[in-house]
Enzyme design. Structure first.
Site, PDB file in Angstrom:
ATOM      1  N   THR A  77      35.676 -28.820   0.660  1.00  0.00           N
ATOM      2  CA  THR A  77      35.715 -28.477  -0.509  1.00  0.00           C
ATOM      3  C   THR A  77      34.614 -27.449  -0.459  1.00  0.00           C
ATOM      4  O   THR A  77      34.894 -26.377  -1.532  1.00  0.00           O
ATOM      5  CB  THR A  77      35.734 -30.086  -1.316  1.00  0.00           C
ATOM      6  OG1 THR A  77      34.432 -30.819  -1.759  1.00  0.00           O
ATOM      7  CG2 THR A  77      36.906 -30.763  -0.895  1.00  0.00           C
ATOM      8  N   LEU A 136      35.969 -26.325  -5.325  1.00  0.00           N
ATOM      9  CA  LEU A 136      36.873 -27.242  -5.766  1.00  0.00           C
ATOM     10  C   LEU A 136      37.340 -27.909  -4.945  1.00  0.00           C
ATOM     11  O   LEU A 136      38.348 -27.691  -4.676  1.00  0.00           O
ATOM     12  CB  LEU A 136      37.846 -26.214  -6.232  1.00  0.00           C
ATOM     13  CG  LEU A 136      38.802 -26.042  -7.294  1.00  0.00           C
ATOM     14  CD1 LEU A 136      38.419 -25.645  -8.763  1.00  0.00           C
ATOM     15  CD2 LEU A 136      39.644 -24.539  -7.443  1.00  0.00           C
ATOM     16  N   HIS A 137      36.281 -29.612  -5.621  1.00  0.00           N
ATOM     17  CA  HIS A 137      37.128 -30.542  -4.043  1.00  0.00           C
ATOM     18  C   HIS A 137      38.441 -30.747  -4.873  1.00  0.00           C
ATOM     19  O   HIS A 137      38.994 -30.654  -3.676  1.00  0.00           O
ATOM     20  CB  HIS A 137      36.521 -31.624  -5.673  1.00  0.00           C
ATOM     21  CG  HIS A 137      35.055 -30.940  -4.827  1.00  0.00           C
ATOM     22  ND1 HIS A 137      34.085 -31.298  -3.592  1.00  0.00           N
ATOM     23  CD2 HIS A 137      33.887 -31.168  -5.613  1.00  0.00           C
ATOM     24  CE1 HIS A 137      32.194 -30.929  -4.535  1.00  0.00           C
ATOM     25  NE2 HIS A 137      32.947 -30.836  -5.884  1.00  0.00           N
ATOM     26  N   ASP A 138      38.446 -31.410  -6.197  1.00  0.00           N
ATOM     27  CA  ASP A 138      39.861 -32.617  -5.968  1.00  0.00           C
ATOM     28  C   ASP A 138      41.546 -31.629  -6.004  1.00  0.00           C
ATOM     29  O   ASP A 138      42.622 -31.823  -4.965  1.00  0.00           O
ATOM     30  CB  ASP A 138      40.189 -33.131  -7.364  1.00  0.00           C
ATOM     31  CG  ASP A 138      39.597 -33.550  -7.476  1.00  0.00           C
ATOM     32  OD1 ASP A 138      38.692 -34.643  -6.443  1.00  0.00           O
ATOM     33  OD2 ASP A 138      38.331 -33.857  -8.809  1.00  0.00           O
TER      34      ASP A 138
END
Length: 315
Positions: free
Chosen positions: A198, A244-246
């Site tokens: 991420t 922008l992880h998720d």
């Protein structure tokens, strides 16, 4: 034509959670969102369940079922992340709207259990974007559902990037390491999107502008959220934008070719004061422990953002 993949999104919105929800809701031909289950994490449960409904309405999907789940980790006091996400969890858009759509009456944990029992065996994927409390609680309460899960795809953990809430631990795993331990010992197929991935998916000014230029409610709201969200990580890491992880979880379901990693053994530290919540990934195969997770390390960031922009444009 292949039927859409059935998923439950377990989440604690969170600006990056919002982007993940938008990506899923913008991909109905490929993904069928059975429900969104909310957990305490980035902010308390009273806000995460509200935020999930706000995102559904921004996405033009007010019929999406949203459920509230666990208010606190299985054995620990809740740790939240307002310092990253702001006091609402979705800071950025001003004013933040009040959702009109209703919260489902059923508890999120019971919804997960009932859905896995009702759907054909091996047809439901659990997509976890926050602490794993709801899933761990469901597995502990109804162990018969574990073998019915098709796959667990999660954002959590780290190896090369180590920790973001402590020197050793990533936030989602740290908040409820006991729940994470249950999941990694479940025997189900697991795909992990750690910080190693991420942190390569950065919200540059050009990428955020692409969302704003869509001139839709979803695109503008996402751009406003990311303008706020990236400030913390830009200052912390000195990077070009915030990670922008998720959405990496949902992007993997749509375009697995965007990601690279290894099938390795991952264990969760639950006792050490120093490394609590650490994902101990045997990335180099130095133990005899059997692999239990596909642990990703790399992402095609340009392809990832092109996919996200294209799907948000559909909303």
């Amino acid at each position: 034509m292949t039927a859409p993949r059935k998923i439950i999104i377990d989440t604690d919105p969170g600006q990056d959670d919002a982007a993940a929800i938008m990506l899923a809701l913008g991909s109905p031909e490929e993904i069928h969102v059975l429900g969104i289950t909310c957990v305490a994490g980035n902010v308390p449960l009273s806000l995460t369940q509200k935020n999930a409904r706000i995102v559904c309405e921004w996405s033009g999907k007010p019929d999406t079922k949203v459920f509230a789940g666990c208010k606190a980790p299985m054995k620990r006091k809740l740790v939240t992340a307002e310092h990253v996400h702001g006091k609402t969890g979705l800071d950025g858009p001003d004013p933040l709207p009040t959702p009109a759509m209703s919260l489902q009456e059923q508890d999120a944990v019971d919804f997960i259990i009932d859905t896995l029992r009702a759907e054909p065996d091996g047809t439901v994927t659990l997509c976890t974007l926050g602490p794993l409390t709801n899933i761990g609680t469901a597995f502990r309460k109804a162990p018969d559902i574990i073998d019915r899960v098709q796959e667990i795809v999660m954002m959590g953990g780290a190896y090369f990037e180590v920790g973001n809430i402590t020197p050793a631990a990533e936030f989602n795993i740290y908040v409820d390491p006991e729940a994470a331990d249950i999941i990694f010992k479940s025997g189900r197929p697991i795909t992990v999107m750690p910080l190693d991935v991420t942190h390569k998916a950065l919200t540059t000014k050009t990428r955020v502008k692409a969302f704003r230029d869509l001139k839709t409610d979803a695109g503008i709201a996402l751009a406003d959220m990311l303008d706020f969200f990236e400030r913390f990580d830009v200052e912390k890491y000195g990077s070009e934008g915030g990670p922008l992880h998720d959405p990496c979880v949902i992007a993997y379901l749509l375009r697995p070719d965007l990601f690279k990693g290894r099938h390795v053994n991952v264990q969760i530290e639950t006792t050490s004061q120093l490394t609590l919540g650490m994902t101990v990934a045997d990335y180099w195969g130095v133990t005899d422990f059997a692999p239990n997770a596909m642990f990703m390390q790399d992402v095609d960031a340009d392809g990832f953002f092109a996919l996200l922009t294209e799907r948000v444009a559909r909303l």
